[in-house]
Every structure is written in C-alpha cells, then in structure tokens.
Design an enzyme around this catalytic site. Structure first.
Site, PDB file in Angstrom:
ATOM      1  N   ARG A  94       1.206  -4.641   6.590  1.00  0.00           N
ATOM      2  CA  ARG A  94       1.576  -3.402   7.283  1.00  0.00           C
ATOM      3  C   ARG A  94       2.471  -2.565   6.367  1.00  0.00           C
ATOM      4  O   ARG A  94       3.511  -3.038   5.918  1.00  0.00           O
ATOM      5  CB  ARG A  94       2.312  -3.748   8.580  1.00  0.00           C
ATOM      6  CG  ARG A  94       2.896  -2.555   9.289  1.00  0.00           C
ATOM      7  CD  ARG A  94       3.521  -2.923  10.648  1.00  0.00           C
ATOM      8  NE  ARG A  94       4.089  -1.737  11.244  1.00  0.00           N
ATOM      9  CZ  ARG A  94       5.400  -1.517  11.441  1.00  0.00           C
ATOM     10  NH1 ARG A  94       6.290  -2.442  11.126  1.00  0.00           N
ATOM     11  NH2 ARG A  94       5.815  -0.392  11.965  1.00  0.00           N
ATOM     12  N   HIS A 139       6.826   6.465   9.579  1.00  0.00           N
ATOM     13  CA  HIS A 139       7.946   5.529   9.666  1.00  0.00           C
ATOM     14  C   HIS A 139       9.209   6.261   9.220  1.00  0.00           C
ATOM     15  O   HIS A 139       9.796   5.953   8.171  1.00  0.00           O
ATOM     16  CB  HIS A 139       7.673   4.284   8.822  1.00  0.00           C
ATOM     17  CG  HIS A 139       8.536   3.087   9.133  1.00  0.00           C
ATOM     18  ND1 HIS A 139       8.017   1.850   9.454  1.00  0.00           N
ATOM     19  CD2 HIS A 139       9.881   2.928   9.172  1.00  0.00           C
ATOM     20  CE1 HIS A 139       9.014   0.983   9.663  1.00  0.00           C
ATOM     21  NE2 HIS A 139      10.163   1.621   9.494  1.00  0.00           N
ATOM     22  N   ASN A 324       8.151  -4.355  17.992  1.00  0.00           N
ATOM     23  CA  ASN A 324       9.208  -4.805  17.073  1.00  0.00           C
ATOM     24  C   ASN A 324      10.337  -5.369  17.915  1.00  0.00           C
ATOM     25  O   ASN A 324      10.886  -4.661  18.764  1.00  0.00           O
ATOM     26  CB  ASN A 324       9.766  -3.643  16.251  1.00  0.00           C
ATOM     27  CG  ASN A 324       8.763  -3.111  15.238  1.00  0.00           C
ATOM     28  OD1 ASN A 324       7.648  -3.630  15.115  1.00  0.00           O
ATOM     29  ND2 ASN A 324       9.153  -2.087  14.517  1.00  0.00           N
ATOM     30  N   TYR A 326      13.875  -8.165  17.703  1.00  0.00           N
ATOM     31  CA  TYR A 326      14.712  -9.047  16.883  1.00  0.00           C
ATOM     32  C   TYR A 326      15.765  -9.787  17.698  1.00  0.00           C
ATOM     33  O   TYR A 326      16.143 -10.896  17.343  1.00  0.00           O
ATOM     34  CB  TYR A 326      15.462  -8.231  15.826  1.00  0.00           C
ATOM     35  CG  TYR A 326      14.617  -7.585  14.753  1.00  0.00           C
ATOM     36  CD1 TYR A 326      13.976  -6.364  14.967  1.00  0.00           C
ATOM     37  CD2 TYR A 326      14.477  -8.180  13.508  1.00  0.00           C
ATOM     38  CE1 TYR A 326      13.216  -5.755  13.965  1.00  0.00           C
ATOM     39  CE2 TYR A 326      13.725  -7.577  12.494  1.00  0.00           C
ATOM     40  CZ  TYR A 326      13.097  -6.369  12.732  1.00  0.00           C
ATOM     41  OH  TYR A 326      12.365  -5.792  11.733  1.00  0.00           O
ATOM     42  N   GLU A 393       7.048  -6.319  13.967  1.00  0.00           N
ATOM     43  CA  GLU A 393       8.262  -6.648  13.209  1.00  0.00           C
ATOM     44  C   GLU A 393       9.080  -7.699  13.934  1.00  0.00           C
ATOM     45  O   GLU A 393       9.238  -7.657  15.159  1.00  0.00           O
ATOM     46  CB  GLU A 393       9.171  -5.424  12.996  1.00  0.00           C
ATOM     47  CG  GLU A 393       8.733  -4.502  11.909  1.00  0.00           C
ATOM     48  CD  GLU A 393       9.705  -3.362  11.708  1.00  0.00           C
ATOM     49  OE1 GLU A 393      10.929  -3.571  11.851  1.00  0.00           O
ATOM     50  OE2 GLU A 393       9.228  -2.255  11.424  1.00  0.00           O
TER      51      GLU A 393
HETATM   52  C1  GBH Z   1      13.297  -1.821  12.247  1.00  0.00           C
HETATM   53  O1  GBH Z   1      14.295  -1.268  12.991  1.00  0.00           O
HETATM   54  C2  GBH Z   1      12.685  -0.795  11.350  1.00  0.00           C
HETATM   55  O2  GBH Z   1      11.394  -0.452  11.764  1.00  0.00           O
HETATM   56  C3  GBH Z   1      12.688  -1.190   9.920  1.00  0.00           C
HETATM   57  O3  GBH Z   1      12.468  -0.058   9.155  1.00  0.00           O
HETATM   58  C4  GBH Z   1      13.969  -1.901   9.611  1.00  0.00           C
HETATM   59  O4  GBH Z   1      14.157  -2.129   8.260  1.00  0.00           O
HETATM   60  C5  GBH Z   1      13.959  -3.195  10.343  1.00  0.00           C
HETATM   61  O5  GBH Z   1      13.661  -3.018  11.676  1.00  0.00           O
HETATM   62  C6  GBH Z   1      15.255  -3.973  10.228  1.00  0.00           C
HETATM   63  O6  GBH Z   1      16.305  -3.230  10.718  1.00  0.00           O
HETATM   64  O7  GBH Z   1      22.990  -0.993  18.052  1.00  0.00           O
HETATM   65  O8  GBH Z   1      23.254   1.307  17.411  1.00  0.00           O
HETATM   66  O9  GBH Z   1      23.506  -0.436  15.746  1.00  0.00           O
HETATM   67  C7  GBH Z   1      15.155  -2.196  13.531  1.00  0.00           C
HETATM   68  C8  GBH Z   1      15.422  -2.039  14.941  1.00  0.00           C
HETATM   69  C9  GBH Z   1      16.925  -1.627  16.601  1.00  0.00           C
HETATM   70  C10 GBH Z   1      17.758  -1.817  14.367  1.00  0.00           C
HETATM   71  C11 GBH Z   1      18.208  -1.079  17.041  1.00  0.00           C
HETATM   72  C12 GBH Z   1      19.064  -1.243  14.790  1.00  0.00           C
HETATM   73  C13 GBH Z   1      20.533  -1.154  16.685  1.00  0.00           C
HETATM   74  C14 GBH Z   1      21.171   0.168  16.614  1.00  0.00           C
HETATM   75  N1  GBH Z   1      16.706  -1.583  15.231  1.00  0.00           N
HETATM   76  N2  GBH Z   1      19.225  -1.214  16.146  1.00  0.00           N
HETATM   77  S1  GBH Z   1      22.862   0.017  16.983  1.00  0.00           S
END
Ligand code: GBH
Length: 491
Positions: A94, A139, A324, A326, A393
């Site tokens: 991807r 993106h 996505n 995490y 992701e």
């Molecule tokens: C993804 O975003 C992206 O698609 C990718 O580009 C990135 O590198 C990867 O994941 C790893 O970060 O609570 O205000 O600090 C991640 C998803 C969700 C990350 C919400 C930051 C919290 C914002 N994100 N998040 S905050």
C-alpha cells in the site's frame, strides 16, 4: 483478555495467540505514504504541497525541525523498497500518490509527465515482483495551490479531487485493482482545519473540521461514481476509503458509559462511515451539534447538511472498508459540558483517556491494547452490516529503531491474533492486513523520532541504508505459515 495479556508480559505470549490458519486468500501486506517516504520534494517538476509549505516556513512544527524534503529518498530508491517488500514475503504493498507530483498546481490542465512516470515505474516494478499495489489517492499532501484556493473547507475542492481521481484511474487503472480514495479524513480534517496541529495548520475548531469532512465525503462519492461509470466495466477493480479510529472502551459497565462509547465511535468513525455505508451523518452527531450550535448563537447547525439527493449519492460508495487502528481509550460522558467549548471533541460530550497501566509505544497516542481490535471489529460488523474490511494500518513505534524489536513483534502478533479471533468468533469479514510501515519514515509532527518500520533506515547516511529488524523474520514466517503459533489447525 486483559488478564491474558498480562500473562504475556511475564512469559512468552505464545499460548494466548489464536491457533487457526489465516485463509489462503488473506492479503498480507505493508504500507507507506508519499510525503513520509519519497523525498525529492521539488524534483522533476513536482509542485509544492501543504506539508512542504508548512515545514519550510515553520520548522518548529516538527520535532527537530524534521521534514519530508529527503526523508527515505524512496523517489530514487523505489527499486530497493520493492526488493524489501518482496523479501518480506508480502503479496500487497500500500502506497500513496503525491497529487502535486502528478499535478504540480493541483489542476488537471498541467500534467507532470515525470511524476506520472515515477508511479508507472513503481507499479511496474511491483507487478514484475508479483506484488499487488494498493493505491491511496490522497494521504494528506494537498497541492499548496489548492490550499490557496480554499483547501478542503471550500466546495471547489470536490471537483478538483474528482478530476484528479479520474486522471489516476485512467493513468494507472490497468494495473491497479485496489483504490483507496482517502487516508484517515478524520485526522487531516480535525488536525488540519480544526485543531491546527497538522498541515495546513488552520485552527477553526467546531466548523473547519466539519466543512472539510463534508467535502471529503462528496469528493469520495464522486470518485467512486466516476470509477463505477467510466472505469469499472473495463478495469474491474475496487474503490474503498481508509478510516481510522481507536476502540473506545466504556470506563465501567454502566449504561451511561456504554452509550458514551457508542457516541464517541459515531463522532469519530460514524462521521464518515455512516454517510457512506448507511446514508447521512449519525443521528447523535446531527442532534448534539445542532443543539450546541443554537445554544452558541448560530442560526443553523455547524454540521453541514446533505440534501436528500446527496444522501443517496454518497450512500453505498465503498467496495470495501480500509481500517487503520492502533490503540484503545476509556470513555465516559463528559463531566463538565461547557456549551461554549468549540470542536467535535466537545460536541460529542464524551471524555476519553488512556489507562496508565496499558503498555505504551513511542507515539504519545499509541497504547498496546490488542483486546480492543476484536471489540472494534465486532462493533463495525454490527453497525454497518459486516462490510468487507482490510486492516490498512496497524503497527508499533519505538524511539530508537532498534533491530531487536521484540515490542513490535509482540504488538503485531497480538493484534493479528485479535483479528483472527474476530474472524473466527464473530464472523467479521476481514480480508487483509497491511502493517504500518515498511521502513522507518517521517512520522509527521514527530519527525524521525517515532519509528514504525519493519526495516530501520539510517537517516544519517546519504544512502539512507535500510536494515531488516527482527520483526521482518517473524512477519515472513507468519505469512509463509499463515499461522501465529508453531502448529496451526486449519481454518
Ligand atoms: C496513521 O495515522 C497515518 O495514516 C500514517 O501516515 C502514520 O504514519 C501512522 O498512522 C502512524 O502514526 O491524540 O491528538 O495526539 C495515525 C493515526 C490517530 C495518530 C490519532 C495520531 C492521535 C492524535 N493517528 N492520533 S492526538
């Protein structure tokens, strides 16, 4: 599940991992995005994008002033990247297209042939190695000219995006069968146009993010319809969207906390998924935002309205869902609901936090809660009638990019196990998984300090040398055996 997880910390986690094989056609892959890996920010006719502008004019925006000018230099090293993808054993890669590399001023009247050729070369190289490309059209790297014309909060962007998407389908669609219109609109709308913590750094909380989202949804739908009418008959691919969310765990089993969990999921995920999979915004969003807007003195809701025709036009426009995810957070109804507070955070009237006992990654938002992914997948199944889903992701960050990345290995094994449990026990329709990310890269505002790669990149060497971490071997083995333990039983 939480209890089992604690056991994993004490002894090898093995016993708790799901022991059923992944189906033969389950797609294993890995992911990157253009601004994070390509570099070559102004080479061969590429136009400036909103991240170039922001990080050149305001280097303090990122840790150490890091930016994407060179980063992994994948623009010049794409063959090496594809060789790593191949070595990993995955069948799917991807990546995203940089709009300003293809259209330097954002508009289709001026096509940059060198940029087009770069992606043709990348796709050819993938195909030559039997790797299926999964292509994200957007993106986060909007051409700066389009930002100057108003960016995502302006309705003009819908047609600009649709023109760009049509061009991508026509240029690359022979060889690309999986398209994703957008990566994480919640993040780039909220952080780009609400909280101002991502490019273009605009702070208009409570209005900016909703306007952005409204146009993203229309642009997504338009791209899907264009594909449906003009390309699907000959190209026969699929068009989806990538949405992100945490799992929001009720803080207690009280009815209020359970409702808070659902409300939060609607505000974060339903915001995009509801219009696409069910039609229109979720009721709770429409109600809360209307009520709070009027109390704040607005004549109408800050949440834009779809006409009945638009509701129908947007509904049903995803051939698959990219997810996505995490982390998890705990939720409860917000204790002090100050009606003047502006932002979708406040509009939800839910508060969320991380439990201190959860293991953390390097990213301040990353906690290791593998028990959350099954709950999330189950919620999505029930809410949207079990959409075809690929985990686009999921992955783990550390600070040092260590080659002995046992925490990443545990993370990936356990989340995959949760996914397999959800497929098995809940019948969720998951057809693939692409780890974030192939190589350590520019982690947006965290610069090069949060490393998610399966391969380490030496950012001090001009060569940007890539070196396999231990997780590479583990992932290779999972893919080869389609199994998380020593001896799997057939699915
Ligand atoms: C993804 O975003 C992206 O698609 C990718 O580009 C990135 O590198 C990867 O994941 C790893 O970060 O609570 O205000 O600090 C991640 C998803 C969700 C990350 C919400 C930051 C919290 C914002 N994100 N998040 S905050």
């Amino acid at each position: 599940m939480e209890y089992l997880y604690i056991l994993c910390l004490l002894a090898p986690c093995y016993a708790t991992l799901n022991n059923k094989k992944f189906p033969d056609d389950f797609m294993f892959g890995t992911a990157t995005s253009s601004y994070q890996v390509e570099g070559a920010w102004n080479e061969d006719g590429k136009g400036e994008n909103i991240w170039d502008r922001l990080l050149h004019t305001n280097p303090n925006f990122t840790v150490n002033g890091d930016n994407g000018d060179i980063t992994c230099n994948s623009y010049h090293k794409y063959k090496e990247d594809v060789a790593l993808v191949k070595e990993l054993n995955v069948t799917h890669y991807r990546f995203s297209l940089a709009w300003a590399r293809i259209l330097p001023n954002g508009h289709v009247d001026q096509i940059n042939e060198a940029g087009v050729q770069y992606y043709k070369n990348l796709i050819t190289e993938l195909r030559a190695n039997n790797i299926e490309p999964l292509v994200t059209i957007y993106h986060w790297d909007l051409p700066q000219t389009l930002q100057d014309e108003g960016g995502w909060p302006s309705s003009d962007i819908v047609d600009r995006y649709a023109d760009y998407a049509r061009l991508c389908f026509s240029l690359f669609g022979e060889d690309v069968k999986y398209w994703m219109t957008f990566n994480e609109p919640k993040e780039f709308c909220l952080q780009g146009y609400g909280e101002g913590t991502n490019a273009p750094g605009i702070k208009e909380s409570g209005t900016g993010e909703y306007l952005c989202a409204h146009h993203v949804l229309k642009a997504h739908a338009k791209a899907w319809h264009i594909y449906e009418e003009e390309f699907r008959p000959t190209q026969n691919g699929q068009v989806g969207i990538v949405l992100d969310t945490n799992w929001y765990e009720p803080a207690t089993d009280s009815a209020e906390d359970e409702i808070a969990s659902d409300t939060k999921l609607q505000f974060v995920f339903g915001w995009y998924a509801h219009p696409i999979f069910k039609g229109d915004y979720p009721e709770v969003m429409k109600n809360n935002i209307q009520r709070r807007s009027l109390a704040q003195g607005y004549a109408v809701s800050r949440l834009p309205e779809f006409t009945p025709e638009e509701i129908e036009y947007v509904k049903g426009t995803a051939d698959f869902l990219g997810l996505n995810t995490y982390s998890s957070m705990l939720v409860q109804p917000r204790k002090y609901t100050d009606v003047s507070a502006m932002g979708s955070e406040y509009d939800s009237e839910v508060e969320e936090w991380y439990d201190d006992s959860w293991p953390k990654g390097a990213s301040p938002w990353l906690v290791v809660t593998p028990w959350g992914i099954q709950k999330l997948l189950r919620w999505i199944k029930n809410e949207y009638n079990n959409p075809r889903t690929i985990i686009t992701e999921n992955g783990y960050s550390d600070y040092d990019g260590t080659l002995d990345d046992v925490d990443r290995i545990n993370y990936i094994q356990q989340y995959l196990s949760g996914i397999r449990d959800a497929m098995d026990e809940d019948g969720v329709n998951v057809f693939g998984y692409t780890v974030w990310t192939l190589i350590d890269n520019l982690e947006w505002v965290f610069g090069f300090t949060n490393k998610f790669g399966l391969y380490n990149v030496d950012f001090n060497s001009p060569n940007r040398t890539r070196t396999a971490k231990k997780s590479v071997g583990v992932y290779q083995n999972i893919i080869r055996t389609r199994c998380l333990v020593d001896d799997c039983i057939d699915s």
